[in-house]
Scaffold this motif. Structure first.
Motif, PDB file in Angstrom:
ATOM      1  N   ASP A 138      11.474  24.576  18.038  1.00  0.00           N
ATOM      2  CA  ASP A 138      12.223  23.772  18.523  1.00  0.00           C
ATOM      3  C   ASP A 138      11.794  23.164  19.742  1.00  0.00           C
ATOM      4  O   ASP A 138      11.360  23.969  20.635  1.00  0.00           O
ATOM      5  CB  ASP A 138      13.793  24.090  18.680  1.00  0.00           C
ATOM      6  CG  ASP A 138      14.518  24.412  17.440  1.00  0.00           C
ATOM      7  OD1 ASP A 138      13.820  24.016  16.419  1.00  0.00           O
ATOM      8  OD2 ASP A 138      15.985  24.775  17.781  1.00  0.00           O
ATOM      9  N   ARG A 173      17.958  13.918  17.420  1.00  0.00           N
ATOM     10  CA  ARG A 173      17.470  14.875  16.776  1.00  0.00           C
ATOM     11  C   ARG A 173      16.654  14.775  15.446  1.00  0.00           C
ATOM     12  O   ARG A 173      17.167  14.182  14.633  1.00  0.00           O
ATOM     13  CB  ARG A 173      18.528  16.147  16.665  1.00  0.00           C
ATOM     14  CG  ARG A 173      18.285  17.501  15.978  1.00  0.00           C
ATOM     15  CD  ARG A 173      19.322  18.546  16.061  1.00  0.00           C
ATOM     16  NE  ARG A 173      19.169  19.628  15.433  1.00  0.00           N
ATOM     17  CZ  ARG A 173      18.662  20.650  16.060  1.00  0.00           C
ATOM     18  NH1 ARG A 173      18.396  20.672  17.509  1.00  0.00           N
ATOM     19  NH2 ARG A 173      18.460  21.877  15.615  1.00  0.00           N
ATOM     20  N   LEU A 185      18.140  13.526  12.240  1.00  0.00           N
ATOM     21  CA  LEU A 185      19.001  14.315  11.809  1.00  0.00           C
ATOM     22  C   LEU A 185      20.281  13.750  12.374  1.00  0.00           C
ATOM     23  O   LEU A 185      21.546  14.241  11.599  1.00  0.00           O
ATOM     24  CB  LEU A 185      18.898  15.887  12.102  1.00  0.00           C
ATOM     25  CG  LEU A 185      17.452  16.325  11.603  1.00  0.00           C
ATOM     26  CD1 LEU A 185      17.306  17.681  12.047  1.00  0.00           C
ATOM     27  CD2 LEU A 185      17.655  16.362   9.974  1.00  0.00           C
ATOM     28  N   THR A 190       6.850  22.025  10.020  1.00  0.00           N
ATOM     29  CA  THR A 190       7.955  21.160  10.423  1.00  0.00           C
ATOM     30  C   THR A 190       8.463  21.648  11.779  1.00  0.00           C
ATOM     31  O   THR A 190       8.519  23.020  11.861  1.00  0.00           O
ATOM     32  CB  THR A 190       9.102  20.885   9.398  1.00  0.00           C
ATOM     33  OG1 THR A 190       9.641  22.077   9.321  1.00  0.00           O
ATOM     34  CG2 THR A 190       8.336  20.133   8.162  1.00  0.00           C
ATOM     35  N   GLU A 191       8.913  20.882  12.670  1.00  0.00           N
ATOM     36  CA  GLU A 191       9.556  21.127  13.861  1.00  0.00           C
ATOM     37  C   GLU A 191      10.966  20.389  14.069  1.00  0.00           C
ATOM     38  O   GLU A 191      10.881  19.330  13.607  1.00  0.00           O
ATOM     39  CB  GLU A 191       8.575  20.958  15.202  1.00  0.00           C
ATOM     40  CG  GLU A 191       7.464  21.796  14.917  1.00  0.00           C
ATOM     41  CD  GLU A 191       6.520  22.018  16.304  1.00  0.00           C
ATOM     42  OE1 GLU A 191       5.527  22.727  16.437  1.00  0.00           O
ATOM     43  OE2 GLU A 191       7.110  20.864  17.254  1.00  0.00           O
ATOM     44  N   ILE A 192      11.840  20.901  14.753  1.00  0.00           N
ATOM     45  CA  ILE A 192      12.894  20.077  15.410  1.00  0.00           C
ATOM     46  C   ILE A 192      12.600  19.865  17.030  1.00  0.00           C
ATOM     47  O   ILE A 192      12.416  20.420  17.638  1.00  0.00           O
ATOM     48  CB  ILE A 192      14.214  21.188  15.447  1.00  0.00           C
ATOM     49  CG1 ILE A 192      14.373  21.492  14.144  1.00  0.00           C
ATOM     50  CG2 ILE A 192      15.290  20.260  15.759  1.00  0.00           C
ATOM     51  CD1 ILE A 192      14.658  20.456  12.623  1.00  0.00           C
ATOM     52  N   GLN A 211      13.708  15.953  12.631  1.00  0.00           N
ATOM     53  CA  GLN A 211      12.983  17.013  11.883  1.00  0.00           C
ATOM     54  C   GLN A 211      11.667  16.325  11.493  1.00  0.00           C
ATOM     55  O   GLN A 211      11.616  15.630  11.123  1.00  0.00           O
ATOM     56  CB  GLN A 211      13.591  17.580  10.540  1.00  0.00           C
ATOM     57  CG  GLN A 211      12.885  18.614   9.945  1.00  0.00           C
ATOM     58  CD  GLN A 211      13.618  19.543   9.063  1.00  0.00           C
ATOM     59  OE1 GLN A 211      14.915  19.188   8.636  1.00  0.00           O
ATOM     60  NE2 GLN A 211      13.211  20.500   8.499  1.00  0.00           N
ATOM     61  N   THR A 220      11.565  25.516   6.595  1.00  0.00           N
ATOM     62  CA  THR A 220      12.320  25.710   7.648  1.00  0.00           C
ATOM     63  C   THR A 220      11.412  25.412   9.135  1.00  0.00           C
ATOM     64  O   THR A 220      10.212  25.600   9.100  1.00  0.00           O
ATOM     65  CB  THR A 220      12.550  27.386   7.739  1.00  0.00           C
ATOM     66  OG1 THR A 220      13.443  27.541   6.576  1.00  0.00           O
ATOM     67  CG2 THR A 220      13.386  27.738   8.974  1.00  0.00           C
ATOM     68  N   ALA A 221      12.144  24.803   9.886  1.00  0.00           N
ATOM     69  CA  ALA A 221      11.346  24.480  11.225  1.00  0.00           C
ATOM     70  C   ALA A 221      10.830  25.748  11.868  1.00  0.00           C
ATOM     71  O   ALA A 221      11.474  26.757  12.138  1.00  0.00           O
ATOM     72  CB  ALA A 221      12.342  23.619  12.070  1.00  0.00           C
TER      73      ALA A 221
END
Length: 488
Positions: A359, A454, A427, A394-396, A456, A355-356
């Motif tokens: 954001d 977008r 994404l 992880t980041e968005i 990830q 899970t990111a």
């Protein structure tokens, strides 16, 4: 109203020849190659063509693979000079270039996953340089940070751990404010990571695995490279592995072609006449599954590996790789050959992503008044950290190209976006799914005017400061670059 000269100096710095660098406001087409750019008086800029070259009159070379000078139990060791040289790019003319090891393009380095590479680069130029392994996951001290340069007369060793899956990477200059011209004049070469898991798939290999660097150039009548970032339309000569519109002899069997856009800005829009393309990899390695493609769009720094089967072409037949500006390369089928290679239905499945944790929004824009290129309204400052990120997370990231109407000109400018150390999954584009060929791990992505992508982002495991930037290198030279600090 923005003058043509100012528009060229800022937005036009991104311009290629095949794809005009501007998109008219309200134009929703994905690529702007059919547009014409006029100056303030309504005149179409003249294109200087340089010396005429007969298409398919010269043979495309394959960049020589460099052999390590020393091999230890876990490391391959190389030494390369960064030096001026002359190259015969155009038939009968000698062109002064900048090179790694005296060759244009630079020698190919073939690394092996899990085995380190140590390369000492000796700067024999009259100015600063450095080296960035584009797509490499390396410690910050070995990444080629823009202001961490090799002074003339000195050398620097870069250590690459190769602790990443097989991929088509490349190495090039990244000295800030100099990167665009240094790369344009020849400081670029392939770096290929071989992977045992990939080898077991049975893809074409050995002499049937061919790296091909595509780029553009402008030459004067004496054969000299002309670098004029304020006149980007005039780079009409298309090069494949440093030769203009060459031919390449192939056997009637499958080939893996590793395509790299080594231009400082041009966007290539590629089609194949006479055979089909099957894309198997993108920037950071294999796709989850092969993808048949009719058209392949590569912006500056992007890579795509394709498999082409020439078995259906009669001996003596031809297959042509075309850009929207014209032919790039012709494949001449000259002999029969056995072929035990294959393209399996599954290549490299994507592992589930965590899970990111964050954001972020990034906006790319041009400042026509002050002739600057910006991310989130800021020009690059090596003393400023733009974001802190935690390693192993992880980041968005949402990245928007806001340049739809630069300086009231009525034209937009494309950008692309490259992350150092970190790889990402694309994404969406403006909320729509990416193209199938964009479905693997990437490090560079094209963003058209007004478009939002977008991503990830897999941050990576190294600590320290790394940059992210537009890889239309004239833009990064003007400051379209930010800095992240990776922390525990």
């Amino acid at each position: 109203m923005l003058s043509r000269r100012r528009l060229l100096v800022l937005g036009g710095l991104t311009g290629g020849v095949a794809l005009a660098p501007f998109v008219q406001s309200g134009d929703t087409r994905r690529t702007p190659q059919h547009l014409h750019v006029h100056d303030h008086a309504g005149r179409v800029p003249a294109v200087r063509s340089g010396p005429a070259v007969t298409p398919f009159s010269v043979k495309m070379p394959v960049p020589a693979t460099r052999i390590p000078s020393v091999r230890t139990s876990d490391t391959d060791i190389y030494r390369l000079s960064v030096q001026p040289a002359t190259a015969q790019i155009l038939p009968g003319l000698s062109t002064p270039v900048l090179t790694y090891g005296g060759s244009f393009c630079g020698p190919t380095i073939r690394a092996r996953r899990g085995r380190r590479t140590l390369i000492t680069f000796d700067n024999k130029l009259g100015h600063e340089t450095n080296v960035h392994l584009h797509g490499g996951r390396v410690a910050a001290a070995h990444d080629g940070y823009p202001t961490d340069v090799i002074t003339p007369g000195s050398g620097r060793a870069y250590l690459y751990p190769n602790a990443q899956p097989g991929a088509t990477l490349w190495y090039h200059d990244h000295a800030h404010h100099l990167e665009a011209e240094n790369v344009y004049r020849g400081l670029h070469g392939f770096y290929l990571i071989d992977d045992e898991d990939e080898r077991r798939l049975g893809l074409p290999s050995g002499s049937y695995d061919v790296p091909i660097m595509l780029r553009d150039a402008l030459f004067d009548d004496a054969g000299n490279l002309v670098f004029d970032p304020a006149d980007p339309y005039n780079r009409p000569t298309l090069l494949a592995n440093g030769k203009p519109q060459p031919y390449f002899e192939v056997a009637a069997r499958k080939y893996r072609l590793r395509l790299l856009n080594g231009s400082t800005h041009r966007v290539f829009e590629l089609t194949l006449d006479g055979a089909r393309m099957t894309q198997i990899a993108t920037d950071a390695g294999l796709l989850p599954a092969p993808v048949p493609v009719d058209r392949l769009v590569l912006s500056s720094g992007e890579r795509a590996d394709i498999v082409v089967d020439f078995a259906g072409v009669p001996l003596g037949g031809h297959v042509t790789l075309n850009d929207v500006a014209g032919a790039v390369l012709r494949f001449d089928v000259v002999r029969a050959a056995a072929d035990r290679s294959r393209v399996p239905a599954q290549l490299r499945p994507l592992a589930p992503m965590p899970t990111a944790v964050q954001d972020r929004k990034l906006v790319l824009s041009l400042d026509p008044v002050n002739i600057r290129a910006l991310i989130n309204d800021r020009v690059f400052d090596p003393a400023r950290v733009d974001m802190q990120v935690k390693r192993g997370t992880t980041e968005i990231w949402e990245v928007t190209n806001s340049d739809t109407n630069v300086g009231g000109s009525g034209f937009g400018v494309p950008h692309n976006f490259h992350t150092h150390l970190s790889h990402f999954l694309l994404l969406s584009r403006d909320g729509k799914p990416p193209l199938p060929g964009e479905g693997g791990w990437k490090d560079t992505v094209l963003i058209q005017p007004g478009e939002t992508v977008r991503l990830q982002v897999d941050i990576g495991s190294h600590l320290g400061r790394y940059v992210y930037h537009c890889h239309m290198l004239e833009h990064s030279a003007l400051g379209m670059m930010g800095q992240m600090e990776i922390v525990n």
